[in-house]
Motif scaffolding. Structure first.
Motif, mmCIF file in Angstrom:
data_model
loop_
_atom_site.group_PDB
_atom_site.id
_atom_site.type_symbol
_atom_site.label_atom_id
_atom_site.label_comp_id
_atom_site.label_asym_id
_atom_site.label_seq_id
_atom_site.Cartn_x
_atom_site.Cartn_y
_atom_site.Cartn_z
ATOM 1 N N PRO A 249 6.675 -26.406 -26.068
ATOM 2 C CA PRO A 249 6.363 -25.835 -25.467
ATOM 3 C C PRO A 249 4.944 -25.859 -24.559
ATOM 4 O O PRO A 249 4.014 -26.271 -25.689
ATOM 5 N N ARG A 250 4.740 -25.881 -23.171
ATOM 6 C CA ARG A 250 3.949 -26.167 -22.802
ATOM 7 C C ARG A 250 4.095 -25.583 -21.540
ATOM 8 O O ARG A 250 4.989 -25.177 -21.019
ATOM 9 N N PRO A 251 2.993 -24.388 -21.463
ATOM 10 C CA PRO A 251 2.827 -23.554 -19.085
ATOM 11 C C PRO A 251 4.081 -24.210 -18.298
ATOM 12 O O PRO A 251 3.030 -25.417 -18.741
ATOM 13 N N ILE A 252 5.511 -23.760 -18.290
ATOM 14 C CA ILE A 252 5.945 -24.695 -16.816
ATOM 15 C C ILE A 252 5.180 -23.621 -15.815
ATOM 16 O O ILE A 252 4.775 -23.176 -15.383
ATOM 17 N N ALA A 253 4.867 -24.900 -14.402
ATOM 18 C CA ALA A 253 4.188 -24.955 -13.703
ATOM 19 C C ALA A 253 5.434 -24.653 -12.744
ATOM 20 O O ALA A 253 6.536 -25.098 -12.199
ATOM 21 N N MET A 254 5.267 -23.124 -12.081
ATOM 22 C CA MET A 254 6.319 -23.023 -10.599
ATOM 23 C C MET A 254 5.846 -23.318 -9.791
ATOM 24 O O MET A 254 4.125 -22.195 -9.066
ATOM 25 N N GLY A 255 5.787 -23.851 -8.621
ATOM 26 C CA GLY A 255 5.478 -23.474 -6.954
ATOM 27 C C GLY A 255 4.786 -24.460 -6.813
ATOM 28 O O GLY A 255 3.874 -24.711 -6.110
ATOM 29 N N THR A 256 4.666 -25.731 -7.347
ATOM 30 C CA THR A 256 4.102 -27.150 -7.650
ATOM 31 C C THR A 256 4.442 -28.191 -6.704
ATOM 32 O O THR A 256 3.994 -28.988 -5.612
ATOM 33 N N ASN A 257 5.493 -28.202 -5.488
ATOM 34 C CA ASN A 257 6.449 -28.594 -5.339
ATOM 35 C C ASN A 257 7.208 -28.093 -3.474
ATOM 36 O O ASN A 257 6.236 -28.004 -3.007
ATOM 37 N N THR A 258 7.447 -26.655 -3.865
ATOM 38 C CA THR A 258 8.052 -26.262 -2.607
ATOM 39 C C THR A 258 8.090 -24.758 -3.376
ATOM 40 O O THR A 258 8.401 -24.868 -4.230
ATOM 41 N N PRO B 248 5.266 -19.662 -21.891
ATOM 42 C CA PRO B 248 4.458 -19.614 -20.626
ATOM 43 C C PRO B 248 4.750 -20.050 -18.871
ATOM 44 O O PRO B 248 5.238 -21.047 -19.248
ATOM 45 N N VAL B 249 4.233 -19.292 -18.098
ATOM 46 C CA VAL B 249 4.504 -19.922 -17.351
ATOM 47 C C VAL B 249 3.269 -19.818 -15.843
ATOM 48 O O VAL B 249 2.639 -19.148 -15.614
ATOM 49 N N THR B 250 3.030 -20.733 -15.066
ATOM 50 C CA THR B 250 2.195 -20.229 -13.705
ATOM 51 C C THR B 250 2.802 -20.416 -12.666
ATOM 52 O O THR B 250 3.774 -20.971 -12.461
ATOM 53 N N ILE B 251 2.250 -20.153 -11.359
ATOM 54 C CA ILE B 251 3.075 -19.513 -10.367
ATOM 55 C C ILE B 251 2.232 -19.616 -9.120
ATOM 56 O O ILE B 251 1.030 -19.153 -8.875
ATOM 57 N N THR B 252 2.389 -20.758 -8.110
ATOM 58 C CA THR B 252 1.661 -20.685 -7.371
ATOM 59 C C THR B 252 2.756 -20.398 -5.689
ATOM 60 O O THR B 252 3.381 -20.826 -5.626
ATOM 61 N N THR B 253 2.057 -19.657 -5.551
ATOM 62 C CA THR B 253 3.113 -19.092 -3.856
ATOM 63 C C THR B 253 2.225 -19.152 -2.669
ATOM 64 O O THR B 253 1.073 -18.495 -2.324
ATOM 65 N N ASP C 6 -0.496 -17.963 -24.435
ATOM 66 C CA ASP C 6 -0.213 -18.038 -25.294
ATOM 67 C C ASP C 6 1.208 -19.127 -25.766
ATOM 68 O O ASP C 6 2.793 -18.568 -25.424
ATOM 69 N N CYS C 7 1.262 -20.041 -26.145
ATOM 70 C CA CYS C 7 2.908 -21.255 -26.799
ATOM 71 C C CYS C 7 2.745 -20.917 -27.984
ATOM 72 O O CYS C 7 3.630 -20.953 -28.453
ATOM 73 N N THR C 8 2.268 -19.994 -28.961
ATOM 74 C CA THR C 8 2.522 -19.436 -30.172
ATOM 75 C C THR C 8 4.127 -18.518 -30.387
ATOM 76 O O THR C 8 4.351 -18.012 -31.002
ATOM 77 N N ARG C 9 3.628 -18.095 -29.114
ATOM 78 C CA ARG C 9 5.362 -17.162 -29.089
ATOM 79 C C ARG C 9 6.734 -17.218 -29.302
ATOM 80 O O ARG C 9 7.713 -16.917 -29.299
ATOM 81 N N PHE C 10 5.853 -18.543 -28.331
ATOM 82 C CA PHE C 10 7.556 -19.776 -28.132
ATOM 83 C C PHE C 10 8.707 -19.059 -29.365
ATOM 84 O O PHE C 10 8.537 -19.218 -30.491
#
Length: 361
Positions: A130-139, A165-170, A345-349
């Motif tokens: 796991p590493r943070p997944i980014a959402m909203g990077t393209n559309t 973990p997730v990051t969101i851009t909107t 936090d990636c340790t909870r995965f």
């Protein structure tokens, strides 16, 4: 001879379909007599419908090795974006599918209903790390069709179940539809949300980003998320010289007043087909200012419309760029806010359950 400008396309950012592309996309021919006849009956502004095609990809997690961005993997629930931001750097991706980066990008959309299922299968693999997944990077994951499809919600539920973990851009206040889930994830340091605020003028926003949420709604969404304990970032992006830069200081001030924990700015980028689209937009909405805008853009991009190189593409140079940085730095100092790094936090995965079922506890 007085130049007659083309009328604006109602409710859309791009002003045409026919944009030069790198892939030999055929120019769409429309008979001039037919167009004149239609306009004489209906008027020049044609309201375009949005079409959504459902697709079933075989994978949903995309990886990148770009050294100048903060994420190495992303999920895009949709292709194309109805928000219609004329400056969107993702527009050229539609050309890969023989569709126009212009109006097709915002009217010919693709949804991926099996995104959550695919993500669950990927996260369940024994070799996944796991590493943070980014959402909203393209559309935008919260563009208008999300209210019907709820694919973004389903993806977030998979991530919550897996403690991923997730990051969101909107640019949408629709992100608040999921504030219950986001608040739970925030308590576990599993999510951070960034909302882009380009200007504070709703009329200007309606021209730049015709189907995105109004600036006031975006700032309100930031406040609601912050109150719910969700780490929030306000991105003053993009900063368009002589068009939106006047709002920089007030956006920073408003974000700080709304409890936002971090702010940043991104200069305008015009890769590939975006440059002619943006020039066309300027000719329709700001004909008297277009040359000045593009002159400044080129001055911060080494004399070109765009600088595609790593690091420098996100860090413009020159007098104008230095001035924007100084203004932003001073605005942050006055507002008592800066750019923070949200440590997720990636340790909870925990690999998710397969077979379509989530854990009860």
């Amino acid at each position: 001879m007085e130049r007659r400008l083309a009328p604006a396309v109602a409710g859309r950012g791009a002003q045409s379909v026919d944009v030069p592309t790198r892939f030999g996309l055929a120019t769409r021919e429309v008979d001039g007599d037919w167009r004149d006849y239609v306009e004489s009956l209906d008027g020049p502004a044609v309201k375009l419908r949005t079409f959504v095609t459902e697709e079933r990809p075989k994978s949903i997690l995309s990886f990148n090795r770009s050294p100048d961005i903060f994420f190495d993997r992303s999920v895009n629930a949709y292709r194309g974006c109805e928000h219609g931001c004329v400056y969107c750097f993702a527009r050229p991706t539609h050309a890969y599918h023989d569709l126009s980066p212009g109006l097709d990008f915002e009217t010919r959309l693709f949804a991926k209903p099996n995104a959550a299922e695919l993500l669950r299968a990927t996260l369940a693999k024994s070799n996944y790390r796991p590493r943070p997944i980014a959402m909203g990077t393209n559309t935008d994951p919260y563009q208008p069709i999300e209210r019907r499809y709820r694919i973004t919600r389903e993806v977030l539920e998979v991530c919550f179940d897996a403690r991923h973990p997730v990051t969101i851009t909107t640019k949408s206040d629709r992100v608040c539809d999921d504030i219950d889930l986001l608040a739970e994830m925030a308590r576990m340091r599993l999510v951070a949300v960034a909302i882009s605020v380009t200007s504070l003028d709703p009329l200007l926003s309606a021209k730049l980003e015709p189907r995105a949420a109004s600036p006031s709604k975006r700032l309100s969404a930031l406040e609601k998320l912050a109150e719910a304990g969700v780490p929030t970032h306000c991105s003053v992006a993009p900063v368009i010289p002589a068009i939106t830069d006047e709002f920089m200081e007030e956006i920073v001030q408003r974000a700080a007043a709304n409890g936002v924990g971090s702010v940043g700015w991104i200069p305008l980028r015009l890769p590939h087909e975006v440059a002619p689209l943006f020039r066309e937009w300027l000719s329709v909405h700001f004909p008297e200012r277009g040359d000045k805008v593009m002159s400044i853009v080129r001055s911060i991009r080494g004399g070109k419309d765009n600088d595609p190189d790593f690091f420098t593409r996100l860090r413009p140079t020159g007098v104008w760029a230095d001035m924007f940085r100084a203004r932003f730095r001073l605005a942050c100092k006055r507002a008592g806010i800066g750019k923070n790094t949200f440590e997720l936090d990636c340790t909870r995965f925990r690999p998710p359950e397969t077979g379509g079922q989530m854990r009860l506890l």
